[in-house]
Scaffold this active site. Sequence first.
Site: not given
Length: 205
Positions: A16-17, A95, A97, A113, A145
């Site tokens: 969670g940074s 996960r 999507l 990313h 997407d």
Amino acid sequence: MQIKKIALGVLASGRGSNLQAIIDNIEAGQLDAHIRIVISDVKDACAMQRAAQYGIKTCFIDPKQFKGRENYDQVVAERLKAEGVELVILAGYMRILSSTLVREFPYRIMNIHPALLPAFPGLHVQRKALEYGVKFSGCTVHFVDEGLDTGPIILQAVVPVQDDDNEESLSARILEQEHKLYSRAIQLYSEGRLQIEGRRVRVET
Ligand code: GRF
């Protein structure tokens, strides 16, 4: 003039940074956003603890309770909509999507990313960049997407690779840039300055 704050929903699975950087930038008045909810697929994710510390609503949705990604994502989408989320932020969400979720929020989901896409999609990309021998890596904020790390690129930051870099040192320098880049992209979105033309995202000045 009253500045409109965009309603964010953050999906996170780990450290969670990036979430923390977004919270810090909001608190510093540099990002006109409000985090409505942080949703995780990992009950005790550090990201959830960070959110709770700031009084941000958190929600753990257990993947084990669902058959298939679509069913899981349907519940995630419903929760995001119920909270009035306008923009979904993937921040270390582990996960992939399903199209169910992507279609509910067209061009309204962002991901960060740790590589210069389209080079090195997927996982462990700082290691892969080093192994490949690239001289420059960096990070990319893109719309999500239905592919894996394939959506239209919003912003990128370049990080030079040093001869003595290892996975850890390169990752740390990329992360520093991630923490700035993500908030910049969200702010541009909230100001309505991102124009999507096919694969190209133009930043209006
Ligand atoms: C970051 O490197 C991000 O680019 C990638 O996952 C990592 C998450 O880190 N998608 P954190 O949980 O935000 O610290």
